[in-house]
Structure formats: C-alpha cells, structure tokens
Design an enzyme around this catalytic site. Structure first.
Site, PDB file in Angstrom:
ATOM      1  N   LYS A  84       0.783  -1.298  -0.071  1.00  0.00           N
ATOM      2  CA  LYS A  84       0.051  -0.094  -0.055  1.00  0.00           C
ATOM      3  C   LYS A  84       0.852   1.311   0.231  1.00  0.00           C
ATOM      4  CE  LYS A  84      -4.078  -1.912  -0.358  1.00  0.00           C
ATOM      5  NZ  LYS A  84      -5.230  -1.763   0.594  1.00  0.00           N
ATOM      6  N   ASP A  85       2.106   1.120   0.127  1.00  0.00           N
ATOM      7  CA  ASP A  85       3.157   2.426   0.088  1.00  0.00           C
ATOM      8  C   ASP A  85       2.682   3.041  -1.269  1.00  0.00           C
ATOM      9  OD1 ASP A  85       3.884   1.842   2.443  1.00  0.00           O
ATOM     10  OD2 ASP A  85       5.894   1.008   2.132  1.00  0.00           O
TER      11      ASP A  85
END
Length: 440
Positions: free
Chosen positions: A128-129
C-alpha cells in the site's frame, strides 16, 4: 459527556472550520480536538448538514476514465539504483524482490514452481506504500491538495501507513479513521509518523453512521480536509498497472501461468491483472477472499465455509483483505478464479511461510498463500507451471497478534496443530481439508 453536550461543544468549535484552514495557519491540535469530539458525537444533520457515504459500485465509467487519462507509462526497469543516494524514503517504494519458494514447495509437496513477490520490502512495509504515494502525487498534480492541508483516510492500516509516510515527507497533516480490529503495531507506526488515529467499531457496516468511512466523510466536511479514498481513486490500480505488474513481468521474463493476489480494495489485483493480461498471453488471475467478506464471485461462494461454517457477516481476524461492499476500484472482469479462505488455515500457512522460507510476512499473506495452495492442489497444477503469489505486508504489523503464540491460543488457534503443519509433510492439507472441495 452526553450527546447534547457533545453537540454543543462541537458547535462551539465550528469557528475553526470557517477560519484559514486551507492556509494551514491553525495548529493541528485544534483539528485533532474537533476530530475526537466528532467521533463521540452522533451525526446530527441539523448541525453538520447532509453527509453521505461515497457510492461504491465496483468498476464504473468514472474510474475507468481516470484510469486511462492518468496513465504516465511504466516505471523505469532494472530495480533500485543502489549506487545512488536517495532523496527520501519515497524513492524506496517499488522495485520489490521476487523469491523462488522451493523449500515451501517441497514441504507442501507442490510440483509447480512457486514465486513470492515480496511487497514488505517497500519503505513503509507494504504494497500500500505504492498507492499512498501515487494518490498523493496525483492530487498534487491536479491542484487538489498542497503542503499543509489535512488528509483524512478510512483504512485497515497499511494504506494509512503509506499515506502517513508520504504525508510526513511532503508536509501534510494526516487523520486516520481505523476500525478497532486493526493491530496496535499499525496504530503506533502511524502515530509515530505524525498522524492522529480515530478508532471506530469493527462491527460497523461500511455505510453505518459509526463506520470509519462515514466518519471520514464527516471529518472532511467539518475540517475542510481531503479524503483521497483508496476505494474509488484511480491512482490505486494505476500504481500497480504501471509499477507492480511491470516489475513482475520483468522479473519473470513474461513466463508466468498464474498470478495469485488477495483482494481488499481490489486495486492491487485489478491493476496487476489488467497489465499482466496485456503482456502475458494466457495468464490466469486468482483472487483470494476471506470468509466473512462478499467480494468473491459468484455470490454463492461467499455463503458458507463447508469446513468451519463461517459466512457472510462472520467477523474474521485476518486484516486488510475482504469487505462488506464492492469498492469502485475492483474490476471483477479481470479475475479468472476466486478462492475463499478461513482464518485458521491462513495463520497456519503464514507460520509455514516464515518457518520454511524465512519470509517475515503478515497475516493476509498467509491467507493468499493458503488460497494459492488450495487452488494448486484442487486444480492439479503440476510440474512445468509457474505460479506467483503477492505478499502484501510484513510481520512487523502483527507481532502482538498472529505472531504471538499466546494471542493465537486465546483466539482459538491451536499452536500444537499449527506447529505440526510446519513440521510434518502432508498434515496441513489433511487438517484443512485441501483438495476436498472443488473450485466453482
């Protein structure tokens, strides 16, 4: 404090909203005070005006238009430039490694080649970065946000961490709305990155007045904040279409038969699937969804686990995957097969991954691998075939939960049985009845 007193207190702080919010001249602590009061104040349209949850409907014309309009082309190839000094941690998002899991394959008695795409090597620790960085950068390019603005996001934690990391580096102020189910490690990480965390009931339906999604909408209106909204933001699947999937193609040389990913918002599986199908003829996409969620198709798959009885509405312990609504960023047409998983097999497979491959993966990775293993066995995928599995995050987020034997036992997961699955060939398949139930 009574609801009436809270409403009165909220009215008293409303002058902050009409002040110079966008200029960032007020202290973040002022907004935090309002956010905390609002969390404990029942929604009152007479005070707040109309607030609606977003209309999530699955992949639609609006997200499809943005998905094509905002494309910038694939990332540069060749991995991270280690000879160079990075400007920030955001330069360490992407270019994650792929590992051949021959030891696990031997233990599970799998004949096909299995590969792990290790997304926990991203700077913030998860896949999700990628979307945290992409959604903020798209909002900056469009002029929607600027340094000093308040960003608000409903999340199960990893998107929150990615956004908090980018916000800390770029100078935004962050408020995260997070269900109580999510781990303390995620909370502490986001707090350390400077965010305010507002907790909401785990059992609240996505569109309930006390849900993390509804609270985010209320806060955005009250604080002149911005919800980038991972559930309908085209930057979510785009980060994987132009990044993650391109890396997978380069790392495998385009030789890949099956790609297995868990489904949460659906952005990862959708973005990767669309690119992989463009570049690798014949590849099949397998999505993994926990029992309790409604994402799998056909709908009848979600009804009930024959083995455990878990079904729609059942609370499950695995974090970050599955939902009780269909996010706009998931395009189910791109998915060829669905597999459902239960908590027990997911946590057991996570322990097997760590024990045999030394990959310090998170709980949802165990679910993804459990789904992959069930798919491989039930469809007799054998020698000469290559299957890749995306591992979304790391054990860092779960040291007090599924990495903790005491927590496991307290929540009904037998460590004696789990350890036996790690030590005895064939016992995992026997215990969790793998290959007993054919895929639909």
């Amino acid at each position: 404090m009574s609801a009436m007193a809270m409403t009165t207190s909220l009215r008293a702080t409303r002058s902050l909203r009409t002040g110079p919010v966008a200029c960032g001249l007020r202290r973040f602590s002022d907004y935090i005070e309002i956010a905390r009061k609002m969390k404990d104040t029942p929604y009152n349209p007479a005070v707040e005006g109309e607030v609606k949850c977003p209309d999530y409907v699955g992949w639609d014309a609006a997200v499809d238009t943005d998905f094509h309009k905002l494309q910038t082309g694939p990332w540069k190839k060749g991995g991270r430039p280690y000879e160079q000094i990075c400007d920030s941690a955001l330069d360490l998002v992407g270019f994650t490694p792929m590992v051949r899991m021959s030891r696990l394959a031997k233990h599970l008695e799998v004949d096909c080649e299995i590969l792990g795409k290790c997304e926990f090597f991203n700077a913030g620790g998860s896949v999700k970065d990628r979307i945290g960085k992409r959604m903020i950068e798209e909002a900056e390019k469009s002029g929607r946000i600027k340094k000093g603005d308040i960003l608000i996001e409903p999340t199960s934690g990893n998107t929150g961490i990615g956004l908090c990391m980018a916000a800390a580096i770029k100078g935004y102020r962050m408020i995260i709305c997070l269900p109580m189910k999510m781990s303390g490690e995620k909370v502490n990480t986001m707090k350390t990155l400077g965010a305010e965390i507002i907790r909401t009931p785990t059992e609240a339906a996505w569109n309930a007045l006390d849900s993390h999604i509804y609270l985010s909408a209320r806060l955005a209106k009250e604080l002149n904040g911005h919800v980038l909204d991972q559930y309908k933001n085209a930057g979510n699947p785009l980060a994987h279409y132009e990044g993650t999937a391109e890396e997978i193609i380069e790392q495998t040389g385009g030789k890949l038969d099956y790609m297995v990913m868990s489904a949460g918002t659906g952005g990862t599986v959708t973005g990767c699937a669309l690119k992989l199908k463009e570049k690798i003829p014949g590849i099949k996409i397998v999505a993994v969804d926990p029992y309790g969620s409604i994402l799998a198709a056909p709908d009848s798959m979600n009804d009930k686990s024959v083995r455990t009885g878990a079904g729609v509405g059942t609370q499950y312990q695995v974090e970050g995957i599955g939902y009780d609504f269909i996010p706009t960023v998931i395009d189910k047409r791109a998915i060829d097969y669905w597999v459902k998983t239960d908590d027990d097999e997911s946590f057991a497979m996570g322990r097997n991954l760590i024990r045999h491959e030394g990959l310090l993966i998170g709980g949802s990775c165990g679910a993804t691998m459990a789904g992959a293993f069930r798919f491989i066995k039930e469809n007799k995928i054998g020698a000469g075939k290559r299957v890749a599995i995306l591992f979304a995050d790391s054990s860092r987020n779960y040291m007090s939960k599924n990495m903790d034997d005491s927590w496991m036992e307290a929540n009904g997961f037998s460590m004696k049985e789990i350890n036996r699955t790690c030590n005895e060939k064939g016992y995992y398949a026997k215990l969790y009845k793998v290959a007993w139930i054919r895929l639909r």
